[in-house]
Motif scaffolding. Structure first.
Motif, PDB file in Angstrom:
ATOM      1  N   PHE A   1       0.836  -1.204   0.000  1.00 16.54           N
ATOM      2  CA  PHE A   1       0.000   0.000   0.000  1.00 16.54           C
ATOM      3  C   PHE A   1       0.872   1.257   0.000  1.00 16.54           C
ATOM      4  O   PHE A   1       0.552   2.254  -0.668  1.00 16.54           O
ATOM      5  CB  PHE A   1      -0.928  -0.014   1.214  1.00 16.54           C
ATOM      6  CG  PHE A   1      -1.923   1.113   1.235  1.00 16.54           C
ATOM      7  CD1 PHE A   1      -2.723   1.397   0.131  1.00 16.54           C
ATOM      8  CD2 PHE A   1      -2.064   1.902   2.364  1.00 16.54           C
ATOM      9  CE1 PHE A   1      -3.638   2.439   0.154  1.00 16.54           C
ATOM     10  CE2 PHE A   1      -2.977   2.950   2.400  1.00 16.54           C
ATOM     11  CZ  PHE A   1      -3.767   3.215   1.286  1.00 16.54           C
ATOM     12  N   THR A   2       1.987   1.227   0.712  1.00 18.32           N
ATOM     13  CA  THR A   2       2.927   2.350   0.692  1.00 18.32           C
ATOM     14  C   THR A   2       3.419   2.607  -0.725  1.00 18.32           C
ATOM     15  O   THR A   2       3.476   3.757  -1.185  1.00 18.32           O
ATOM     16  CB  THR A   2       4.129   2.065   1.611  1.00 18.32           C
ATOM     17  OG1 THR A   2       3.676   1.857   2.952  1.00 18.32           O
ATOM     18  CG2 THR A   2       5.117   3.222   1.602  1.00 18.32           C
ATOM     19  N   ALA A   3       3.776   1.533  -1.430  1.00 17.29           N
ATOM     20  CA  ALA A   3       4.246   1.674  -2.809  1.00 17.29           C
ATOM     21  C   ALA A   3       3.158   2.256  -3.704  1.00 17.29           C
ATOM     22  O   ALA A   3       3.423   3.107  -4.554  1.00 17.29           O
ATOM     23  CB  ALA A   3       4.700   0.315  -3.344  1.00 17.29           C
ATOM     24  N   ALA A   4       1.905   1.813  -3.497  1.00 17.57           N
ATOM     25  CA  ALA A   4       0.796   2.309  -4.315  1.00 17.57           C
ATOM     26  C   ALA A   4       0.626   3.807  -4.141  1.00 17.57           C
ATOM     27  O   ALA A   4       0.450   4.550  -5.126  1.00 17.57           O
ATOM     28  CB  ALA A   4      -0.494   1.580  -3.937  1.00 17.57           C
TER      29      ALA A   4
ATOM     30  N   SER B   1      11.140  -2.168  -4.673  1.00 18.22           N
ATOM     31  CA  SER B   1      11.949  -0.966  -4.505  1.00 18.22           C
ATOM     32  C   SER B   1      11.523  -0.209  -3.247  1.00 18.22           C
ATOM     33  O   SER B   1      12.366   0.286  -2.491  1.00 18.22           O
ATOM     34  CB  SER B   1      11.816  -0.062  -5.729  1.00 18.22           C
ATOM     35  OG  SER B   1      12.507   1.151  -5.544  1.00 18.22           O
ATOM     36  N   THR B   2      10.227  -0.132  -3.015  1.00 22.40           N
ATOM     37  CA  THR B   2       9.728   0.528  -1.809  1.00 22.40           C
ATOM     38  C   THR B   2      10.144  -0.243  -0.568  1.00 22.40           C
ATOM     39  O   THR B   2      10.543   0.349   0.441  1.00 22.40           O
ATOM     40  CB  THR B   2       8.190   0.644  -1.864  1.00 22.40           C
ATOM     41  OG1 THR B   2       7.822   1.453  -2.985  1.00 22.40           O
ATOM     42  CG2 THR B   2       7.642   1.273  -0.595  1.00 22.40           C
ATOM     43  N   ALA B   3      10.063  -1.571  -0.628  1.00 18.01           N
ATOM     44  CA  ALA B   3      10.498  -2.394   0.507  1.00 18.01           C
ATOM     45  C   ALA B   3      11.962  -2.129   0.830  1.00 18.01           C
ATOM     46  O   ALA B   3      12.347  -2.026   1.999  1.00 18.01           O
ATOM     47  CB  ALA B   3      10.278  -3.870   0.191  1.00 18.01           C
ATOM     48  N   ASP B   4      12.771  -2.011  -0.206  1.00 20.96           N
ATOM     49  CA  ASP B   4      14.193  -1.716  -0.022  1.00 20.96           C
ATOM     50  C   ASP B   4      14.390  -0.348   0.637  1.00 20.96           C
ATOM     51  O   ASP B   4      15.212  -0.201   1.546  1.00 20.96           O
ATOM     52  CB  ASP B   4      14.903  -1.757  -1.369  1.00 20.96           C
ATOM     53  CG  ASP B   4      16.401  -1.559  -1.250  1.00 20.96           C
ATOM     54  OD1 ASP B   4      17.077  -2.453  -0.750  1.00 20.96           O
ATOM     55  OD2 ASP B   4      16.880  -0.479  -1.647  1.00 20.96           O
ATOM     56  N   LYS B   5      13.627   0.643   0.205  1.00 24.89           N
ATOM     57  CA  LYS B   5      13.724   1.982   0.802  1.00 24.89           C
ATOM     58  C   LYS B   5      13.352   1.958   2.283  1.00 24.89           C
ATOM     59  O   LYS B   5      13.913   2.702   3.088  1.00 24.89           O
ATOM     60  CB  LYS B   5      12.806   2.958   0.067  1.00 24.89           C
ATOM     61  CG  LYS B   5      13.246   3.294  -1.349  1.00 24.89           C
ATOM     62  CD  LYS B   5      12.225   4.201  -2.032  1.00 24.89           C
ATOM     63  CE  LYS B   5      12.621   4.491  -3.468  1.00 24.89           C
ATOM     64  NZ  LYS B   5      11.595   5.319  -4.163  1.00 24.89           N
ATOM     65  N   LEU B   6      12.408   1.086   2.627  1.00 25.25           N
ATOM     66  CA  LEU B   6      11.967   1.000   4.020  1.00 25.25           C
ATOM     67  C   LEU B   6      12.930   0.188   4.891  1.00 25.25           C
ATOM     68  O   LEU B   6      12.779   0.153   6.105  1.00 25.25           O
ATOM     69  CB  LEU B   6      10.569   0.382   4.091  1.00 25.25           C
ATOM     70  CG  LEU B   6       9.433   1.227   3.492  1.00 25.25           C
ATOM     71  CD1 LEU B   6       8.125   0.455   3.540  1.00 25.25           C
ATOM     72  CD2 LEU B   6       9.287   2.559   4.220  1.00 25.25           C
ATOM     73  N   GLY B   7      13.897  -0.475   4.252  1.00 20.28           N
ATOM     74  CA  GLY B   7      14.913  -1.184   5.035  1.00 20.28           C
ATOM     75  C   GLY B   7      14.887  -2.686   4.931  1.00 20.28           C
ATOM     76  O   GLY B   7      15.650  -3.362   5.621  1.00 20.28           O
ATOM     77  N   MET B   8      14.042  -3.253   4.070  1.00 24.55           N
ATOM     78  CA  MET B   8      14.018  -4.697   3.892  1.00 24.55           C
ATOM     79  C   MET B   8      15.062  -5.107   2.853  1.00 24.55           C
ATOM     80  O   MET B   8      15.379  -4.343   1.943  1.00 24.55           O
ATOM     81  CB  MET B   8      12.621  -5.154   3.467  1.00 24.55           C
ATOM     82  CG  MET B   8      11.542  -4.850   4.480  1.00 24.55           C
ATOM     83  SD  MET B   8       9.909  -5.489   4.009  1.00 24.55           S
ATOM     84  CE  MET B   8      10.187  -7.263   4.158  1.00 24.55           C
TER      85      MET B   8
END
Length: 754
Positions: A394-397, A472-479
């Motif tokens: 949802f963050t990525a969306a 890509s969003t997951a990576d930005k968040l630290g995953m």
């Protein structure tokens, strides 16, 4: 004219001759200069009278954030042995691995040393090519630093040591000073750490593994190596044995009989029982990572930390650490009975608590006892985070401004098709995930889909956004998404993640989109210098409005969804539950404005066994949690949420409210009721809820049931949910794509009766 041309030709030839003479003269002069410089260096540099400080290493001291010491990791794990105590085959294995010409050379590999000098000048760090003599000199007399002066000293001292000591003396020194990982210095400590035997009891295949290990102790430790790493380990092991055959130290028949001997699992030191060992090892890992970032080679960094002499202060809050341990015991371990229920022995818990404003790790739970279970459950990344990954989608969306297949903007009010097993539309890879208990929700808003963790909705949303953008969003968040494939199944949280990673990702959301990288260490000093750590709070990785909107939606999961176990009448809470396929892991990651905590439960086989169906299960394998504590399926809304609530409501200060810059989500307005596009209003949840039969195992699932758990948070006052803003919600947008059969949205539900 001909005479003139002939003269010019002769002149040109003489010029070329003179030019080459200058080149050779310069080269010869440089050689003489180099030889003269080396002669002076040889005369000036003496063999040190004693070993370097690492040979007299001190203990590491570990403190809580308040300065109180909680652990000391003893002096270097090293026991010197005579070369006669090391079997000849094992001696030859090390020579075959590191320096086949050892018994014939003069102690220095000029070609390798020159290559190492050039690489050092280019800043390329650690390089191979050193002889056993050079490595012994570096380990015992010098240091691990990568400088030209150190390498030149190493070469000179090696030449002198080779003249003054026998090859057996040098080999013994090398075997006793080398670092093998697991805190083991020297072959005796390594034999005990990896095979539980003394050095004199090692066989040739075990010796070959230990010899192979020296190339990369961190990467080649079988217990920690990835599948690719294990392949490299076996290749290196085979290389050692093959070299032994080449040198006539092992005949071909004996070589063919060698089978790889898997090393023992690591064991915790008795002095690090309870949580102390987990905290110490996690702190060591962060310190090593920082040293590597500062330019120290990876294995040299590990050796430097294990060598001792560090004074390390952690961010761990002593009181909160005790509160977290208390919550796990009260809500989980006190209810487990491994003697009467075998599955209870397979339950592992891990948790991490972070301050979202500064990124400090305030508490960590790695397992019941470090001495009994070496793996830190708080930092392990081998279990799926399941539906705790849905907020990332949802963050990525929102961050990408994504639209549905019908071109509608994705918001909390966007309505999707919540039919279980509905094939996603717009993907080249077929995917039709089942919802929890195969329940279909019909037309459902994103808010309600998050509340009830509807798999079919977020699978479609992931495709609508684009799985590359989701990762890509997951990576930005630290995953850690480096090796992950961008496929629709990732929407169910199928990648590996740790409670530490999930706490960091949610802390970034809690911190209004500023990146939070959880830090366990407050400061680390060694002798006369300190290591500088970067600020755990970094740059804005998602816009504040995006992060705050996700937080608002996640409040709905607590107020009207699977996270009801943590509902509190006086405290704002946001969070998400997760339960993986086959119930191998269960999660709750949640936060208040001031505290983020991720709790994970993992099914890990406590011993080798054979199932009723005849399947062999190895100790440490991932297994189901179902039936633990005498219940049925273990859901994220059960034990993990209960641990979270027991800890958070005990550890938090005065109640606080989220300061959100958003106009969407349950934290702003009551969840909307979605009309059925077909004109008939089908139920979005079952009319009745059947109690779960604890004796019956449910089918594999990726989420937990939507019924409210029975846990009551330790709070005072009314038990009703918090009052919400009565402002009516905005008009929902519609984004249900057409089905793969080409029928429209209305047609899809006209015949369902749902």
């Amino acid at each position: 004219m001909a005479r003139a041309e002939s003269g010019q030709a002769r002149s040109g030839g003489i010029g070329r001759f003179l030019s080459w003479r200058k080149v050779f003269g310069t080269f010869f002069g440089l050689c003489l200069l180099g030889m003269g410089a080396f002669t002076v260096l040889y005369l000036v540099v003496d063999v040190p009278a004693e070993g370097n400080p690492a040979a007299k290493a001190q203990s590491n001291v570990y403190k809580y954030s308040n300065g109180k010491t909680f652990a000391r990791e003893g002096a270097v794990n090293r026991e010197l042995v005579e070369l006669s105590e090391v079997p000849k085959d094992v001696q030859h294995a090390f020579v075959a691995a590191e320096n086949k010409s050892f018994y014939r050379d003069q102690g220095v590999d000029l070609k390798g040393t020159t290559r190492g000098l050039l690489n050092t000048l280019r800043g390329e760090g650690k390089q191979g090519g050193s002889t056993i003599t050079q490595q012994y000199v570096k380990n015992y007399y010098l240091s691990q630093e990568q400088t030209v002066s150190r390498k030149l000293k190493e070469m000179v001292i090696s030449l002198k040591v080779d003249r003054n000591k026998s090859k057996d003396e040098i080999l013994a020194g090398y075997l006793n000073t080398s670092y093998f990982g697991r805190g083991a210095y020297g072959i005796q400590a390594a034999a005990q750490a990896y095979y539980g035997v003394d050095a004199r009891e090692l066989n040739v295949t075990q010796g070959a593994y230990l010899a192979a290990l020296l190339q990369a102790p961190s990467a080649y430790d079988w217990a920690a190596a990835s599948e690719a790493g294990k392949t490299h380990v076996k290749e290196r092991w085979a290389y050692v044995l093959d070299n032994m055959v080449d040198e006539h130290w092992l005949d071909t028949g004996a070589r063919a009989r060698q089978k790889f001997d898997v090393p023992d699992e690591p064991k915790g030191a008795p002095g690090l029982a309870g949580q102390r060992g987990y905290l110490v090892k996690a702190a060591n890992a962060q310190l090593q990572e920082q040293l590597v970032s500062d330019g120290v080679p990876k294995d040299a960094a590990a050796a430097l930390v294990d060598a001792g002499g560090w004074n390390i202060t952690l961010n761990i809050d002593e009181k909160k650490q005790r509160q977290l341990e208390k919550a796990v015991k009260a809500e989980l371990t006190s209810r487990l009975s491994p003697k009467s229920r075998a599955v209870d022995a397979d339950v592992q818990a891990g948790a991490v608590s972070v301050d979202p404003k500064n990124g400090r790790v305030l508490a960590m739970y790695g397992g019941e006892d470090y001495v009994k279970h070496y793996t830190n459950n708080a930092t392990r990344e081998d279990y799926q985070p399941a539906s705790t990954f849905k907020p990332v989608i949802f963050t990525a969306a929102l961050a990408e401004g994504s639209d549905t297949q019908d071109g509608q903007p994705i918001t909390a009010d966007t309505v999707y098709d919540g039919t279980s097993k509905r094939p996603v539309v717009g993907s080249d890879i077929p995917f039709a995930p089942e919802n929890e208990d195969d329940q279909s929700y019909g037309p459902v808003s994103v808010q309600r889909a998050m509340n009830k963790s509807v798999n079919s909705v977020f699978a479609q949303m992931g495709v609508d956004v684009g799985m590359e953008k989701v990762l890509s969003t997951a990576d930005k968040l630290g995953m850690d998404t480096e090796d992950e494939e961008a496929v629709p199944s990732q929407t169910l949280g199928t990648m590996g993640a740790s409670p530490l990673q999930m706490a960091g990702a949610y802390a970034t959301l809690d911190n209004h989109g500023k990146k939070v990288t959880p830090s366990l260490i407050k400061k680390a000093d060694h002798l006369d210098h300190s290591v500088d750590f970067p600020d755990p709070v970094g740059e804005q990785v998602v816009e504040r409005g995006v992060a705050d909107s996700v937080t608002s939606v996640l409040q709905g999961v607590v107020d009207d969804g699977t996270g009801a176990a943590v509902r509190n009448p006086v405290q704002d809470v946001a969070g998400k539950t997760g339960t993986s396929d086959d119930n191998k892991s269960a999660w709750f990651t949640g936060y208040t404005p001031d505290l983020v905590t991720s709790v994970g439960l993992f099914g890990e086989a406590a011993k080798d066994r054979t199932t009723d169906s005849g399947e062999k299960v190895r100790r440490g394998a991932q297994v189901t949690l179902s039936g633990a504590a005498g219940g049925g399926r273990v859901n994220g809304g059960g034990f993990p949420a209960q641990i979270w609530a027991g800890y958070t409501f005990d550890a938090m200060g005065a109640p606080s409210a989220f300061d959100l810059d958003t106009e969407m989500g349950a934290g702003i307005a009551p969840p909307s009721e979605e009309p059925d596009p077909s004109g008939s209003q089908g139920p979005s949840e079952p009319a009745t809820e059947q109690p779960e039969d604890p004796t019956t195992e449910a089918p594999p699932t990726s989420e937990e049931p939507s019924g409210e758990p029975t846990y009551t948070p330790p709070t005072e006052g009314p038990t009703a949910p918090p009052t919400v803003d009565p402002t009516p919600p905005s008009e929902p947008t519609w984004g249900i794509p057409e089905g793969p059969d080409g029928r429209g949205r209305g047609d899809r539900y006209e015949d369902d009766g749902d």
